[in-house]
Design a protein around this motif. Structure first.
Motif, PDB file in Angstrom:
ATOM      1  N   PHE A 282      -6.479  51.039  43.335  1.00  0.00           N
ATOM      2  CA  PHE A 282      -5.110  51.115  43.308  1.00  0.00           C
ATOM      3  C   PHE A 282      -4.600  51.790  42.132  1.00  0.00           C
ATOM      4  CE2 PHE A 282      -5.754  47.523  46.327  1.00  0.00           C
ATOM      5  CZ  PHE A 282      -5.270  47.735  47.360  1.00  0.00           C
ATOM      6  N   ALA A 283      -3.428  52.341  42.236  1.00  0.00           N
ATOM      7  CA  ALA A 283      -2.531  52.698  41.040  1.00  0.00           C
ATOM      8  C   ALA A 283      -2.108  51.490  40.318  1.00  0.00           C
ATOM      9  CB  ALA A 283      -1.340  53.461  41.243  1.00  0.00           C
ATOM     10  N   PRO A 284      -2.237  51.832  38.830  1.00  0.00           N
ATOM     11  CA  PRO A 284      -1.698  50.754  38.132  1.00  0.00           C
ATOM     12  C   PRO A 284      -0.493  49.975  38.404  1.00  0.00           C
ATOM     13  CG  PRO A 284      -2.448  52.436  36.904  1.00  0.00           C
ATOM     14  CD  PRO A 284      -2.567  52.919  38.049  1.00  0.00           C
ATOM     15  N   SER A 285       0.761  50.651  38.764  1.00  0.00           N
ATOM     16  CA  SER A 285       1.680  49.856  39.205  1.00  0.00           C
ATOM     17  C   SER A 285       1.775  49.231  40.679  1.00  0.00           C
ATOM     18  CB  SER A 285       2.958  51.190  39.437  1.00  0.00           C
ATOM     19  OG  SER A 285       2.491  51.993  40.554  1.00  0.00           O
TER      20      SER A 285
ATOM     21  N   THR B  21      -9.783  50.652  31.493  1.00  0.00           N
ATOM     22  CA  THR B  21      -9.781  52.083  31.396  1.00  0.00           C
ATOM     23  C   THR B  21      -8.198  52.579  30.861  1.00  0.00           C
ATOM     24  OG1 THR B  21      -9.327  52.466  33.709  1.00  0.00           O
ATOM     25  CG2 THR B  21     -11.551  52.556  32.931  1.00  0.00           C
ATOM     26  N   ILE B  22      -7.565  51.755  30.875  1.00  0.00           N
ATOM     27  CA  ILE B  22      -5.953  52.141  30.731  1.00  0.00           C
ATOM     28  C   ILE B  22      -5.541  52.766  29.140  1.00  0.00           C
ATOM     29  CG2 ILE B  22      -5.059  49.974  29.632  1.00  0.00           C
ATOM     30  CD1 ILE B  22      -3.385  51.259  32.577  1.00  0.00           C
ATOM     31  N   ASP B  23      -6.187  52.231  28.238  1.00  0.00           N
ATOM     32  CA  ASP B  23      -6.274  52.874  26.797  1.00  0.00           C
ATOM     33  C   ASP B  23      -7.339  52.299  26.101  1.00  0.00           C
ATOM     34  OD1 ASP B  23      -5.824  49.984  25.997  1.00  0.00           O
ATOM     35  OD2 ASP B  23      -3.603  50.548  25.924  1.00  0.00           O
ATOM     36  N   ALA B  24      -7.268  52.584  24.734  1.00  0.00           N
ATOM     37  CA  ALA B  24      -8.301  52.275  23.721  1.00  0.00           C
ATOM     38  C   ALA B  24      -8.406  50.800  23.556  1.00  0.00           C
ATOM     39  CB  ALA B  24      -8.094  53.037  22.422  1.00  0.00           C
ATOM     40  N   TRP B  25      -7.711  49.785  23.918  1.00  0.00           N
ATOM     41  CA  TRP B  25      -7.724  48.516  23.991  1.00  0.00           C
ATOM     42  C   TRP B  25      -8.074  47.796  25.159  1.00  0.00           C
ATOM     43  CZ3 TRP B  25      -7.722  46.694  19.019  1.00  0.00           C
ATOM     44  CH2 TRP B  25      -7.097  47.445  18.098  1.00  0.00           C
ATOM     45  N   GLY B  26      -8.678  48.661  26.017  1.00  0.00           N
ATOM     46  CA  GLY B  26      -9.032  48.245  27.402  1.00  0.00           C
ATOM     47  C   GLY B  26     -10.008  46.978  27.340  1.00  0.00           C
TER      48      GLY B  26
ATOM     49  N   GLU C  15       0.075  36.554  30.202  1.00  0.00           N
ATOM     50  CA  GLU C  15      -0.565  37.661  30.814  1.00  0.00           C
ATOM     51  C   GLU C  15       0.489  38.477  31.422  1.00  0.00           C
ATOM     52  OE1 GLU C  15      -2.555  37.144  35.098  1.00  0.00           O
ATOM     53  OE2 GLU C  15      -3.650  36.243  33.586  1.00  0.00           O
ATOM     54  N   GLU C  16       1.659  38.261  31.624  1.00  0.00           N
ATOM     55  CA  GLU C  16       2.656  39.306  32.071  1.00  0.00           C
ATOM     56  C   GLU C  16       3.210  40.032  30.765  1.00  0.00           C
ATOM     57  OE1 GLU C  16       5.741  37.184  34.181  1.00  0.00           O
ATOM     58  OE2 GLU C  16       4.321  36.818  36.086  1.00  0.00           O
ATOM     59  N   LYS C  17       3.244  39.586  29.675  1.00  0.00           N
ATOM     60  CA  LYS C  17       3.563  40.290  28.460  1.00  0.00           C
ATOM     61  C   LYS C  17       2.389  41.241  28.211  1.00  0.00           C
ATOM     62  CE  LYS C  17       4.432  39.316  23.437  1.00  0.00           C
ATOM     63  NZ  LYS C  17       3.264  39.355  22.909  1.00  0.00           N
ATOM     64  N   ASP C  18       1.258  40.713  27.979  1.00  0.00           N
ATOM     65  CA  ASP C  18      -0.166  41.174  27.454  1.00  0.00           C
ATOM     66  C   ASP C  18      -0.953  42.222  28.333  1.00  0.00           C
ATOM     67  OD1 ASP C  18       0.270  39.785  25.284  1.00  0.00           O
ATOM     68  OD2 ASP C  18      -1.359  38.492  25.489  1.00  0.00           O
ATOM     69  N   PHE C  19      -0.838  41.744  29.754  1.00  0.00           N
ATOM     70  CA  PHE C  19      -1.684  42.780  30.829  1.00  0.00           C
ATOM     71  C   PHE C  19      -0.939  43.354  31.714  1.00  0.00           C
ATOM     72  CE2 PHE C  19      -4.567  38.868  29.933  1.00  0.00           C
ATOM     73  CZ  PHE C  19      -5.265  39.578  28.858  1.00  0.00           C
ATOM     74  N   LEU C  20       0.419  42.990  31.873  1.00  0.00           N
ATOM     75  CA  LEU C  20       1.206  43.221  33.053  1.00  0.00           C
ATOM     76  C   LEU C  20       2.471  44.086  32.929  1.00  0.00           C
ATOM     77  CD1 LEU C  20       0.440  40.415  35.413  1.00  0.00           C
ATOM     78  CD2 LEU C  20      -0.686  42.633  35.680  1.00  0.00           C
ATOM     79  N   SER C  21       2.787  44.239  31.627  1.00  0.00           N
ATOM     80  CA  SER C  21       3.795  44.876  31.426  1.00  0.00           C
ATOM     81  C   SER C  21       4.062  46.373  31.885  1.00  0.00           C
ATOM     82  CB  SER C  21       4.176  45.349  29.705  1.00  0.00           C
ATOM     83  OG  SER C  21       3.516  46.283  29.412  1.00  0.00           O
ATOM     84  N   ALA C  22       5.337  46.643  32.283  1.00  0.00           N
ATOM     85  CA  ALA C  22       5.597  47.998  32.961  1.00  0.00           C
ATOM     86  C   ALA C  22       5.224  49.399  32.013  1.00  0.00           C
ATOM     87  CB  ALA C  22       6.799  48.110  33.419  1.00  0.00           C
ATOM     88  N   ASP C  23       5.388  49.010  30.705  1.00  0.00           N
ATOM     89  CA  ASP C  23       4.749  49.976  29.869  1.00  0.00           C
ATOM     90  C   ASP C  23       3.480  50.243  29.958  1.00  0.00           C
ATOM     91  OD1 ASP C  23       7.391  50.662  29.028  1.00  0.00           O
ATOM     92  OD2 ASP C  23       7.431  49.328  27.296  1.00  0.00           O
ATOM     93  N   LEU C  24       2.816  49.247  30.053  1.00  0.00           N
ATOM     94  CA  LEU C  24       1.351  49.251  30.155  1.00  0.00           C
ATOM     95  C   LEU C  24       0.684  49.917  31.365  1.00  0.00           C
ATOM     96  CD1 LEU C  24      -1.694  49.028  28.510  1.00  0.00           C
ATOM     97  CD2 LEU C  24      -1.692  46.599  29.518  1.00  0.00           C
TER      98      LEU C  24
ATOM     99  N   ASP D  83       1.738  54.582  36.151  1.00  0.00           N
ATOM    100  CA  ASP D  83       0.999  55.683  36.698  1.00  0.00           C
ATOM    101  C   ASP D  83       0.825  57.037  36.306  1.00  0.00           C
ATOM    102  OD1 ASP D  83       0.814  53.603  38.851  1.00  0.00           O
ATOM    103  OD2 ASP D  83       2.227  54.482  40.198  1.00  0.00           O
ATOM    104  N   ASP D  84       1.649  57.261  35.090  1.00  0.00           N
ATOM    105  CA  ASP D  84       1.371  58.501  34.536  1.00  0.00           C
ATOM    106  C   ASP D  84       0.741  58.407  33.231  1.00  0.00           C
ATOM    107  OD1 ASP D  84       3.521  56.989  33.414  1.00  0.00           O
ATOM    108  OD2 ASP D  84       4.866  58.628  33.138  1.00  0.00           O
ATOM    109  N   LEU D  85      -0.384  57.822  33.115  1.00  0.00           N
ATOM    110  CA  LEU D  85      -1.127  57.640  31.998  1.00  0.00           C
ATOM    111  C   LEU D  85      -1.853  58.943  31.360  1.00  0.00           C
ATOM    112  CD1 LEU D  85      -3.343  54.509  33.200  1.00  0.00           C
ATOM    113  CD2 LEU D  85      -1.383  54.409  31.645  1.00  0.00           C
ATOM    114  N   ILE D  86      -1.569  58.863  30.192  1.00  0.00           N
ATOM    115  CA  ILE D  86      -2.605  59.752  29.230  1.00  0.00           C
ATOM    116  C   ILE D  86      -3.511  59.006  28.630  1.00  0.00           C
ATOM    117  CG2 ILE D  86      -2.446  61.513  27.536  1.00  0.00           C
ATOM    118  CD1 ILE D  86       0.568  61.871  28.144  1.00  0.00           C
ATOM    119  N   THR D  87      -4.803  59.320  28.715  1.00  0.00           N
ATOM    120  CA  THR D  87      -5.841  58.566  28.306  1.00  0.00           C
ATOM    121  C   THR D  87      -6.908  59.557  27.327  1.00  0.00           C
ATOM    122  OG1 THR D  87      -7.267  59.085  30.284  1.00  0.00           O
ATOM    123  CG2 THR D  87      -5.840  56.740  30.109  1.00  0.00           C
ATOM    124  N   ALA D  88      -7.510  58.800  26.710  1.00  0.00           N
ATOM    125  CA  ALA D  88      -8.336  59.659  25.769  1.00  0.00           C
ATOM    126  C   ALA D  88      -9.355  60.214  26.529  1.00  0.00           C
ATOM    127  CB  ALA D  88      -9.176  58.934  24.542  1.00  0.00           C
TER     128      ALA D  88
END
Length: 143
Positions: free
Chosen positions: A3-6, A66-71, A122-131, A134-139
């Motif tokens: 599924f898409a992140p959103s 896979t979301i970012d470097a801190w994944g 959890e909602e703050k650390d893992f589920l924020s809309a900013d994190l 769907d328009d991710l730019i990953t390394a």
């Protein structure tokens, strides 16, 4: 296909909303001091909560990884929280099944509050809309 992140975010947030409803119902029942009704509610909550953890592990864990470097750090934190929650829930279930209301009341109240707090974190650390957008730019996607 994952599924898409959103979409993952929405699924998990919807489950959190239902968990909060179930926790509020347990709190109400605690106030009535009706031992069997509380035991039934805890049993129902346990089944739902364990399914929720499995959903998070199936849907959220791969997105976080896979979301970012801190994944991987986030995944490790999520795994640790799930292990702790499962262990605490098992201890609580044993206490509720084997003891009377007066003997488990305080532990149950503490557990309910801890789950509210865990959801908030959890909602703050893992589920924020900013994190989880769907328009991710990953390394590695810059070629």
């Amino acid at each position: 296909m994952p599924f898409a992140p959103s979409v993952v975010r929405k699924i998990i947030l919807d489950e959190h909303a239902l968990i909060k409803v179930k926790l509020a119902a347990i709190e109400t029942l605690i106030g009535t001091k009706q031992d069997q009704a509380v035991k039934n509610a805890v049993d129902e909550f346990t089944h739902y909560f364990l399914k929720h953890l499995a959903t998070e592990e199936k849907l959220l864990r791969p997105v976080l990884a896979t979301i970012d470097a801190w994944g991987e750090v986030r995944v490790e934190k999520l795994n640790k929280e799930h292990i702790e929650q499962t262990q605490e829930l098992k201890r609580l279930n044993t206490l509720v099944k084997e003891k009377g209301f007066a003997e488990y009341e305080l532990a149950l109240k503490r557990f309910v509050q801890s789950i509210y707090k865990d959801i908030e974190h959890e909602e703050k650390d893992f589920l924020s809309a900013d994190l989880l957008k769907d328009d991710l730019i990953t390394a590695g996607n810059c070629s």
